[in-house]
Design an enzyme around this catalytic site. Structure first.
Site, PDB file in Angstrom:
ATOM      1  CE  LYS A  21      -0.212   0.224   5.034  1.00 15.58           C
ATOM      2  NZ  LYS A  21      -1.056   0.337   6.237  1.00 15.58           N
ATOM      3  CE1 TYR A  65      11.970  32.740   4.077  1.00 15.43           C
ATOM      4  CE2 TYR A  65      11.642  30.364   3.872  1.00 15.43           C
ATOM      5  CZ  TYR A  65      11.588  31.639   3.331  1.00 15.43           C
ATOM      6  OH  TYR A  65      11.170  31.818   2.028  1.00 15.43           O
ATOM      7  CG  MET A 122       7.701  24.846  -0.681  1.00 11.58           C
ATOM      8  SD  MET A 122       6.566  25.981  -1.499  1.00 11.58           S
ATOM      9  CE  MET A 122       5.668  26.639  -0.095  1.00 11.58           C
TER      10      MET A 122
END
Length: 376
Positions: free
Chosen positions: A35, A264, A312
């Site tokens: 799965k 950041y 990101m």
């Protein structure tokens, strides 16, 4: 052809070898769970690799996964177990996919599909033995069994499995294990008393490596097939090898003075003049944001902790005076035999489990399979 910016490399021969080790250990049928896109290793290649390693059947969560395997030409016995109301079971019956049911309403929907297609459904009845997730509770089990017995007598279903799932198999001495086994045995006895038989299966990966009393007629490992220790230790203890390596290439290096803020929020600052290396993967690619200032990678011949926050699309490394240049390899995790961190090290660093790491990594990584196991 240019080298990939970032890639997940999957060793199919390792998956096959892990399957063979587990199959030999238990000495009985093994349902290989593939799965979640083969636990992040690739649904169809992983399925072919476990079958090459001796798996007797395949297990997936949702019907879409089962049908994708059938569409790819995989013909092995196949179970799908997680369904919502209104699911169209006709394609599953037409593709010879076995189905799990946990409640009478689910059984009724499968029976309706059997009538519509003229194909008897092959069913596994799921008993909730203490996980309080899928499965019929002790109170609901007799009703489900009685309904399944009627449907089987009418030729609409054939019960081929009786099963459950464990809550604490990764803690082999936990008292819930014995309690779940007792509830499972009682559920099986009730089903058999109603004329329903079928292969009993309870053992997940942790139980497959640590709890022989739970093996019953078949085991159902998942993460162990991919070479990860379900007990959180060294997989080599069980004869397993991690199949996944996650790597990227340095995009940029720069020399900076002591005290500069990195990434950041400036949560990291070097204490001396140093070289920073930019790695072009981030949380959009499945690299946990929580890995900042915590998780290790292999770069410039040594393990180094991510410097500052994961962004990101990228993160930064402080590589000191090492001769690291753009294009050099950075390994996030792998088997560990080249000095790289393992998925378990990452899991420990970010307070999660390796299951989450290998299934979530992806995004803009390229996935490449190596090895010949299951090749077509």
């Amino acid at each position: 052809m240019s080298e990939p910016r970032a890639e997940v490399v999957v060793d199919l021969d390792a998956i096959a070898a892990n399957t063979a080790v587990l199959r030999e250990r238990v000495g009985r049928p093994l349902m290989a769970v593939v799965k979640a896109d083969g636990y992040g290793h690739g649904l169809v290649p992983a399925a072919r690799a476990v079958l090459a390693g001796g798996a007797d059947a395949l297990g997936v969560a949702v019907l879409e996964e089962a049908l994708a395997l059938r569409a790819a030409g995989v013909t092995a016995p196949l179970l799908a177990w997680l369904h919502t109301p209104g699911t169209d079971f006709a394609p599953a019956l037409e593709a010879d996919v076995e189905l799990s049911v946990s409640a009478e309403w689910g059984l009724a929907e499968v029976v309706a599909a059997a009538r519509a297609t003229g194909r008897a459904a092959r069913l596994h009845l799921f008993a909730d033995t203490g996980l309080s997730r899928e499965g019929a509770t002790t109170a609901d089990w007799p009703g489900l069994v009685a309904a399944a017995a009627r449907a089987q007598a009418d030729g609409e279903v054939e019960v081929v499995g009786l099963w459950s799932h464990m809550a604490y198999a990764d803690a082999p001495t936990h008292p819930t294990i014995g309690a779940q086994v007792r509830v499972f045995d009682e559920a099986v006895d009730l089903a058999r008393g109603a004329g329903l038989d079928g292969r009993r299966h309870l053992a997940n990966s942790a139980a497959t490596v640590a709890l022989p009393d739970t093996w019953y007629d078949m085991v159902r490992p998942g993460v162990a097939l991919y070479g990860l220790d379900p007990l959180g230790g060294d997989p080599a203890v069980h004869g397993l090898r991690p199949a996944m390596t996650v790597r990227a290439r340095v995009a940029l290096t720069k020399r900076v003075p002591a005290g500069v803020g990195v990434s950041y929020g400036h949560t990291y600052s070097p204490v001396t003049e140093t070289t920073l290396a930019l790695v072009p993967v981030g949380y959009a690619d499945g690299v946990p944001r929580a890995a900042g200032n915590r998780a290790p990678v292999l770069a410039g011949g040594a393990q180094r902790t991510i410097a500052g926050r994961v962004c990101m699309d990228q993160f930064v490394l402080d590589v000191g005076d090492a001769a690291v240049a753009p294009g050099d390899e950075v390994v996030l995790w792998g088997p560990g035999d080249r000095g790289e961190p393992t998925a378990q090290q990452w899991a420990d660093a970010v307070d999660t489990i390796h299951y989450e790491l290998v299934t979530r990594v992806g995004g803009r990584f390229t996935r490449r399979h190596v090895g010949s196991a299951g090749a077509v």
